[in-house]
Design an enzyme around this catalytic site. Structure first.
Site, PDB file in Angstrom:
ATOM      1  N   ASP A 150       0.764  -1.266   0.019  1.00 56.17           N
ATOM      2  CA  ASP A 150       0.032  -0.062   0.023  1.00 56.17           C
ATOM      3  C   ASP A 150       0.902   1.210   0.113  1.00 56.17           C
ATOM      4  O   ASP A 150       0.527   2.129   0.725  1.00 56.17           O
ATOM      5  CB  ASP A 150      -0.952   0.003   1.300  1.00 56.17           C
ATOM      6  CG  ASP A 150      -2.183   0.787   0.996  1.00 56.17           C
ATOM      7  OD1 ASP A 150      -2.339   1.186  -0.150  1.00 56.17           O
ATOM      8  OD2 ASP A 150      -2.844   1.301   2.169  1.00 56.17           O
ATOM      9  N   LYS A 152       1.855   4.550  -0.983  1.00 66.02           N
ATOM     10  CA  LYS A 152       1.472   5.898  -1.573  1.00 66.02           C
ATOM     11  C   LYS A 152       1.644   7.171  -0.680  1.00 66.02           C
ATOM     12  O   LYS A 152       2.201   6.909   0.406  1.00 66.02           O
ATOM     13  CB  LYS A 152      -0.254   5.802  -1.720  1.00 66.02           C
ATOM     14  CG  LYS A 152      -1.084   5.200  -0.268  1.00 66.02           C
ATOM     15  CD  LYS A 152      -2.370   5.016  -0.231  1.00 66.02           C
ATOM     16  CE  LYS A 152      -2.920   4.702   0.829  1.00 66.02           C
ATOM     17  NZ  LYS A 152      -4.556   4.563   0.908  1.00 66.02           N
ATOM     18  N   ASN A 155       1.180   7.501   2.962  1.00 64.44           N
ATOM     19  CA  ASN A 155       1.591   6.564   3.993  1.00 64.44           C
ATOM     20  C   ASN A 155       3.378   6.763   3.996  1.00 64.44           C
ATOM     21  O   ASN A 155       3.924   6.004   4.602  1.00 64.44           O
ATOM     22  CB  ASN A 155       1.390   4.966   3.466  1.00 64.44           C
ATOM     23  CG  ASN A 155       0.072   4.353   3.922  1.00 64.44           C
ATOM     24  OD1 ASN A 155      -0.608   5.301   4.449  1.00 64.44           O
ATOM     25  ND2 ASN A 155      -0.291   3.512   2.986  1.00 64.44           N
ATOM     26  N   ASP A 174       1.894   2.764   8.053  1.00 66.35           N
ATOM     27  CA  ASP A 174       0.790   1.891   7.630  1.00 66.35           C
ATOM     28  C   ASP A 174       0.835   0.617   6.975  1.00 66.35           C
ATOM     29  O   ASP A 174       0.897   0.415   5.702  1.00 66.35           O
ATOM     30  CB  ASP A 174      -0.181   2.663   6.860  1.00 66.35           C
ATOM     31  CG  ASP A 174      -1.552   2.290   6.796  1.00 66.35           C
ATOM     32  OD1 ASP A 174      -1.905   1.191   7.420  1.00 66.35           O
ATOM     33  OD2 ASP A 174      -2.502   2.940   6.039  1.00 66.35           O
ATOM     34  N   THR A 191      -5.018   0.133  -3.583  1.00 69.50           N
ATOM     35  CA  THR A 191      -5.428   1.570  -3.745  1.00 69.50           C
ATOM     36  C   THR A 191      -5.264   2.037  -5.232  1.00 69.50           C
ATOM     37  O   THR A 191      -4.021   1.954  -5.836  1.00 69.50           O
ATOM     38  CB  THR A 191      -4.630   2.416  -2.735  1.00 69.50           C
ATOM     39  OG1 THR A 191      -4.502   1.999  -1.585  1.00 69.50           O
ATOM     40  CG2 THR A 191      -5.116   3.919  -2.731  1.00 69.50           C
TER      41      THR A 191
END
Ligand SMILES: Nc1ncnc2c1ncn2[C@@H]1O[C@H](COP(=O)(O)OP(=O)(O)OP(=O)(O)O)[C@@H](O)[C@H]1O
Length: 474
Positions: A150, A152, A155, A174, A191
């Site tokens: 994840d 991105k 994060n 995260d 995501t």
């Protein structure tokens, strides 16, 4: 041996013995709720506290805590200092809930692109320093055989030195989607915008196998999806806009965009990329490579000349300007009509401010459609069974929750979107009035039967709706 090389101790003693929790100091909010400030009683030092619901039927919180802990020895990973397993009651709750509490080093919550957009001078050299830190963070995870999945901008948390902004420290946080990578990751988890092709392929295959279609060989995706995400972040950092756009802003991931991702259909429009070195483009190409086996590994990324030689030029890039400036983005849109035509951002991940500054046409057209439906006295096709209409109305509500927020400067658009959200909730309630889970999710967001009293956590509401839809759909 560092303490992070052993599995974490989930302390059973009360966190309140060791830390004072500042319930009114939220550092940022995600799907799992606000991250709060807390103070270590013995030293007076400030930390960030993430509260995860510890559900006995799911190990999600425990896995997040454990994998994040294992990676915490990395210089570019937000460090966890303590983990507690407590029953604790947050203000506003009727009773204590079982929770896993992560006490983390305190970062400055600012998001990476927001930070870059405020820089007056931002060069390829600086971009390479930032990317290097992200790569080092990911390398640390991958060496422990952990895929983050994840990656991105939200994060990537920052620590800013008072003196030289170039010395900003970037750390990865995260671990809510992280998994130990045994080469068999197959939960389609992503995501939009940072999603790698093999994640989409895994999703497609999972759908096919649910419908009875048998693949001769299982399809897997692994740590290489993190490399893809770094490629997307690097692209945006160097030019100010993403390599893939969605044509349907309110939809989580349009088919067209999926096609583009799966064929790595992107280019380097000459006007914006002429000042960028060939090494940078070469690295992006090798990270945004469709075939995971041909994509660079994290070690290969580190050895690529763009990072290894530390020789990128100190010329100013346009990206901060494009990320934050409306007029510049309009120019970009004109100059790269082919790429941008019909495409808009659809992810709440980060916000390209100028794109949202046009009077949000999606919002307007959706409101019009809702009005039309109301006037015609129905919720759509009468021949559809009511259960599928009920699910459809939940999906529409989820779409609204997933729309990008308006920029803070547009307060009128903000009130428009909150009234639109309330309208969408009412529409969903007409067909789901006895759905206790929906009512509970809405109550959690301060729904009083007519409107939301407090700021809605759209991500969290969207995630509850997603769970509900999964339960309702066969
Ligand atoms: N260590 C920290 N120091 C300061 N702020 C933090 C820290 N950790 C998290 N935050 C803030 O809280 C926000 C939410 O944190 P995090 O992303 O871990 O939560 P989440 O519920 O898993 O979110 P998501 O919805 O992205 O999955 C972050 O975007 C950041 O603003």
């Amino acid at each position: 041996m560092s303490k992070y090389e052993r599995d974490p101790e989930f302390k059973k003693t009360s966190i309140l013995d060791d830390y004072e929790i500042k319930w009114n100091r939220s550092l940022g909010t995600g799907v799992s709720g606000p991250v709060r400030l807390c103070i270590h009683r013995a030293t007076g030092k400030e930390y960030a506290l993430k509260l995860l619901l510890d559900r006995s039927d799911r190990k999600k919180a425990e896995i997040e805590a454990t994998l994040h802990w294992r990676c915490s020895g990395g210089d570019h990973i937000v460090r966890i200092v303590d983990i507690y397993r407590n029953e604790i009651q947050q203000p506003g709750e009727l009773s204590p809930k079982k929770r896993i509490l992560l006490v983390m080093e305190l970062m400055e919550g600012k998001e990476l692109f927001d930070y870059i957009s405020k820089r007056h001078h931002f060069t390829e050299h600086e971009a390479s320093k930032y990317i290097l830190q992200i790569v080092r963070g990911v390398q640390f995870c991958h060496r422990l055989n952990i895929a983050h999945r994840d990656i991105k901008p939200e994060n990537l948390l920052l620590l800013k030195p008072a003196s030289n902004p170039e010395d900003v420290v970037i750390k990865l946080s995260d671990f809510g989607f992280a998994k130990v990578d045994n080469g068999d990751l197959k939960t389609p988890q992503f995501t939009p915008y940072y999603v790698a092709p093999q994640v989409l392929e895994a999703q497609k295959r999972q759908k096919e196998s649910l419908s009875g279609y048998k693949h001769r060989t299982p399809y897997y995706y692994d740590k290489s999806c993190d490399i893809w995400s770094i490629g997307v972040i690097m692209y945006i950092m160097l030019c100010g806009y993403p390599p893939f756009y969605s044509e349907v802003p309110h939809q989580a991931l349009s088919n067209r965009m999926k096609q583009k991702i799966m064929s790595a259909d992107f280019d380097f429009p000459e006007n914006d990329w002429k000042a960028v070195t060939d090494e940078a483009k070469d690295l992006i190409r090798k990270m945004l490579c469709v075939e995971p086996s041909e994509r660079l590994s994290i070690e290969e990324v580190l050895h690529h000349p763009w990072l290894a030689q530390n020789a990128s030029p100190n010329r100013d890039l346009n990206s901060p300007y494009l990320i934050s400036d409306k007029d510049a983005l309009v120019e970009v849109q004109g100059a790269h009509a082919k790429l941008l035509q019909n495409f808009r951002r659809d992810d709440t991940g980060f916000y390209l401010k100028p794109l949202g500054q046009a009077k949000n046409p999606v919002l307007a057209s959706r409101m019009k459609k809702q009005e039309e439906k109301k006037e015609s006295g129905g919720a759509g096709n009468e021949s559809e069974p009511s259960s599928s209409k009920a699910v459809q109305s939940l999906k529409s509500l989820m779409d609204v929750c997933n729309m990008p927020p308006p920029p803070p400067s547009l307060s009128s658009e903000s009130s428009l979107s909150s009234s639109f959200l309330s309208e969408s909730v009412k529409n969903a309630l007409v067909l789901n009035e006895h759905n206790a889970s929906l009512l509970k999710a809405l109550e959690q967001e301060s729904w009083n039967g007519n409107e939301f009293i407090h700021q809605v956590n759209c991500k969290r509401l969207a995630s509850s709706l997603q769970e509900l839809i999964e339960q309702l759909e066969p």
